[in-house]
Design a protein around this motif. Structure first.
Motif, PDB file in Angstrom:
ATOM      1  N   GLU A  18       0.824  -1.215   0.000  1.00 21.11           N
ATOM      2  CA  GLU A  18       0.000   0.000   0.000  1.00 21.11           C
ATOM      3  C   GLU A  18       0.856   1.263   0.000  1.00 21.11           C
ATOM      4  OE1 GLU A  18      -2.402  -0.600   3.441  1.00 21.11           O
ATOM      5  OE2 GLU A  18      -3.446  -2.308   2.528  1.00 21.11           O
ATOM      6  N   VAL A  19       2.169   1.105   0.011  1.00 19.25           N
ATOM      7  CA  VAL A  19       3.043   2.287   0.009  1.00 19.25           C
ATOM      8  C   VAL A  19       3.329   2.682  -1.439  1.00 19.25           C
ATOM      9  CG1 VAL A  19       5.254   3.248   0.780  1.00 19.25           C
ATOM     10  CG2 VAL A  19       4.125   1.478   2.153  1.00 19.25           C
ATOM     11  N   PRO A  20       2.881   3.876  -1.836  1.00 17.80           N
ATOM     12  CA  PRO A  20       3.087   4.266  -3.241  1.00 17.80           C
ATOM     13  C   PRO A  20       4.523   4.630  -3.553  1.00 17.80           C
ATOM     14  CG  PRO A  20       2.008   6.040  -2.029  1.00 17.80           C
ATOM     15  CD  PRO A  20       2.190   4.907  -1.056  1.00 17.80           C
ATOM     16  N   ASP A  21       4.891   4.431  -4.800  1.00 17.59           N
ATOM     17  CA  ASP A  21       6.177   4.905  -5.278  1.00 17.59           C
ATOM     18  C   ASP A  21       6.108   6.436  -5.291  1.00 17.59           C
ATOM     19  OD1 ASP A  21       8.658   5.180  -6.632  1.00 17.59           O
ATOM     20  OD2 ASP A  21       7.600   5.323  -8.526  1.00 17.59           O
ATOM     21  N   PRO A  22       7.067   7.120  -4.676  1.00 18.22           N
ATOM     22  CA  PRO A  22       6.976   8.587  -4.619  1.00 18.22           C
ATOM     23  C   PRO A  22       7.005   9.253  -5.996  1.00 18.22           C
ATOM     24  CG  PRO A  22       9.080   7.822  -3.707  1.00 18.22           C
ATOM     25  CD  PRO A  22       8.233   6.609  -3.941  1.00 18.22           C
ATOM     26  N   GLU A  23       7.627   8.617  -6.982  1.00 18.91           N
ATOM     27  CA  GLU A  23       7.700   9.237  -8.301  1.00 18.91           C
ATOM     28  C   GLU A  23       6.472   8.943  -9.146  1.00 18.91           C
ATOM     29  OE1 GLU A  23      11.394   8.256 -10.175  1.00 18.91           O
ATOM     30  OE2 GLU A  23      12.331   9.982  -9.215  1.00 18.91           O
ATOM     31  N   ILE A  24       5.975   7.726  -9.038  1.00 21.67           N
ATOM     32  CA  ILE A  24       4.800   7.331  -9.819  1.00 21.67           C
ATOM     33  C   ILE A  24       3.794   6.729  -8.842  1.00 21.67           C
ATOM     34  CG2 ILE A  24       4.017   6.080 -11.864  1.00 21.67           C
ATOM     35  CD1 ILE A  24       7.017   5.716 -12.564  1.00 21.67           C
ATOM     36  N   PRO A  25       3.011   7.591  -8.179  1.00 24.32           N
ATOM     37  CA  PRO A  25       2.180   7.110  -7.066  1.00 24.32           C
ATOM     38  C   PRO A  25       1.114   6.088  -7.448  1.00 24.32           C
ATOM     39  CG  PRO A  25       2.343   9.511  -7.062  1.00 24.32           C
ATOM     40  CD  PRO A  25       2.927   9.037  -8.365  1.00 24.32           C
ATOM     41  N   VAL A  26       0.869   5.869  -8.758  1.00 22.06           N
ATOM     42  CA  VAL A  26      -0.128   4.854  -9.110  1.00 22.06           C
ATOM     43  C   VAL A  26       0.383   3.443  -8.870  1.00 22.06           C
ATOM     44  CG1 VAL A  26      -1.411   6.205 -10.790  1.00 22.06           C
ATOM     45  CG2 VAL A  26       0.567   4.892 -11.543  1.00 22.06           C
ATOM     46  N   ILE A  27       1.704   3.285  -8.775  1.00 20.28           N
ATOM     47  CA  ILE A  27       2.202   1.949  -8.474  1.00 20.28           C
ATOM     48  C   ILE A  27       2.815   1.938  -7.078  1.00 20.28           C
ATOM     49  CG2 ILE A  27       2.570   1.223 -10.873  1.00 20.28           C
ATOM     50  CD1 ILE A  27       5.541   1.778 -10.487  1.00 20.28           C
ATOM     51  N   SER A  28       2.784   0.763  -6.463  1.00 21.44           N
ATOM     52  CA  SER A  28       3.302   0.664  -5.095  1.00 21.44           C
ATOM     53  C   SER A  28       4.749   0.189  -5.140  1.00 21.44           C
ATOM     54  CB  SER A  28       2.460  -0.324  -4.293  1.00 21.44           C
ATOM     55  OG  SER A  28       2.738  -1.625  -4.748  1.00 21.44           O
ATOM     56  N   LEU A  29       5.383   0.235  -3.980  1.00 19.13           N
ATOM     57  CA  LEU A  29       6.776  -0.208  -3.904  1.00 19.13           C
ATOM     58  C   LEU A  29       6.893  -1.692  -4.236  1.00 19.13           C
ATOM     59  CD1 LEU A  29       8.020   1.679  -0.723  1.00 19.13           C
ATOM     60  CD2 LEU A  29       8.155   2.365  -3.128  1.00 19.13           C
ATOM     61  N   THR A  30       5.856  -2.465  -3.905  1.00 19.80           N
ATOM     62  CA  THR A  30       5.939  -3.895  -4.225  1.00 19.80           C
ATOM     63  C   THR A  30       5.689  -4.118  -5.725  1.00 19.80           C
ATOM     64  OG1 THR A  30       3.659  -4.210  -3.512  1.00 19.80           O
ATOM     65  CG2 THR A  30       5.370  -4.715  -1.909  1.00 19.80           C
ATOM     66  N   ASP A  31       4.845  -3.258  -6.343  1.00 21.86           N
ATOM     67  CA  ASP A  31       4.680  -3.334  -7.812  1.00 21.86           C
ATOM     68  C   ASP A  31       6.013  -3.065  -8.507  1.00 21.86           C
ATOM     69  OD1 ASP A  31       1.924  -3.755  -7.848  1.00 21.86           O
ATOM     70  OD2 ASP A  31       1.486  -1.606  -7.802  1.00 21.86           O
ATOM     71  N   LEU A  32       6.745  -2.137  -7.931  1.00 22.42           N
ATOM     72  CA  LEU A  32       8.019  -1.731  -8.502  1.00 22.42           C
ATOM     73  C   LEU A  32       9.059  -2.854  -8.373  1.00 22.42           C
ATOM     74  CD1 LEU A  32       9.058   0.941  -9.751  1.00 22.42           C
ATOM     75  CD2 LEU A  32       9.703   1.680  -7.462  1.00 22.42           C
ATOM     76  N   GLY A  33       8.842  -3.715  -7.397  1.00 19.10           N
ATOM     77  CA  GLY A  33       9.726  -4.863  -7.225  1.00 19.10           C
ATOM     78  C   GLY A  33      11.019  -4.553  -6.485  1.00 19.10           C
ATOM     79  N   ILE A  34      11.041  -3.442  -5.756  1.00 22.83           N
ATOM     80  CA  ILE A  34      12.303  -3.068  -5.104  1.00 22.83           C
ATOM     81  C   ILE A  34      12.450  -3.665  -3.712  1.00 22.83           C
ATOM     82  CG2 ILE A  34      12.619  -0.923  -6.391  1.00 22.83           C
ATOM     83  CD1 ILE A  34      11.608   0.521  -3.827  1.00 22.83           C
ATOM     84  N   ILE A  35      11.351  -4.182  -3.154  1.00 21.90           N
ATOM     85  CA  ILE A  35      11.458  -4.788  -1.827  1.00 21.90           C
ATOM     86  C   ILE A  35      11.809  -6.254  -2.006  1.00 21.90           C
ATOM     87  CG2 ILE A  35      10.242  -5.338   0.310  1.00 21.90           C
ATOM     88  CD1 ILE A  35       8.721  -2.656  -0.167  1.00 21.90           C
TER      89      ILE A  35
END
Ligand code: ZN
Length: 174
Positions: A18-35
């Motif tokens: 549920e934590v949004p990516d600060p640059e592209i808030p439509v995707i979350s940090l887990t969507d981004l795959g960085i965790i």
């Protein structure tokens, strides 16, 4: 001796999703795959994060956002660890994340390209030579042109669709 029950790991992944990516808030940090990893070590929750690329100004904000999200849920002992190897690539974006990008009007990165310097160099040369087609996220047209190597953030490039005339961002492969 009785131990305080810890929130379980899947629960913590849900919170992080549920934590949004600060640059592209439509995707979350887990969507981004960085965790990369969430684990309890004794009483400390350790979250391992791979930054999208070193020097990305969002990295600090991302760490603060993770900390805040977990502290808000009552996690007291928390440690963030950075894992630089293997480096993050746009291949780590989840399918759901790619869909969200498209729906938001950002062309998701093209599969098969990654953070490897050689490949990225080759891809960027292909892009400059217009051999790599970036489809318009709005109408799907392949008739697009690059306006600028840098979009609203250094991670994106600006494109314009010559069919529907809409400008859009392309999430660059790095
Ligand atoms: Zn279009």
């Amino acid at each position: 001796m009785e131990k305080t029950p810890h929130p379980d790991i899947p629960e913590i992944w849900r919170w992080l999703s549920e934590v949004p990516d600060p640059e592209i808030p439509v995707i979350s940090l887990t969507d981004l795959g960085i965790i990369r990893e969430v684990a309890w070590r004794e009483d400390t929750l350790v979250v391992t994060v791979t930054p999208t690329y070193s020097g990305c100004p969002a990295t600090t904000i991302i760490n603060l956002d993770i900390e805040k999200a977990l502290r808000d849920r009552g996690i007291e002992k928390l440690r963030l660890e950075r894992r630089l190897s293997p480096p993050w690539t746009t291949d780590w974006l989840t399918e759901e994340g790619r869909e969200k990008l498209r729906a938001y009007g950002i062309a998701p990165p093209i599969d098969g390209t990654n953070a490897d310097g050689r490949l990225a160099g080759r891809v960027s040369r292909l892009m400059n030579g217009s051999n790599l087609t970036i489809a318009c996220p709005r109408c799907g047209s392949a008739a697009t042109e690059k306006i600028s190597q840098f979009g609203s953030t250094p991670c994106k490039a600006s494109y314009r669709c010559t069919d529907c005339l809409e400008p859009f961002d392309y999430f660059k492969c790095i």
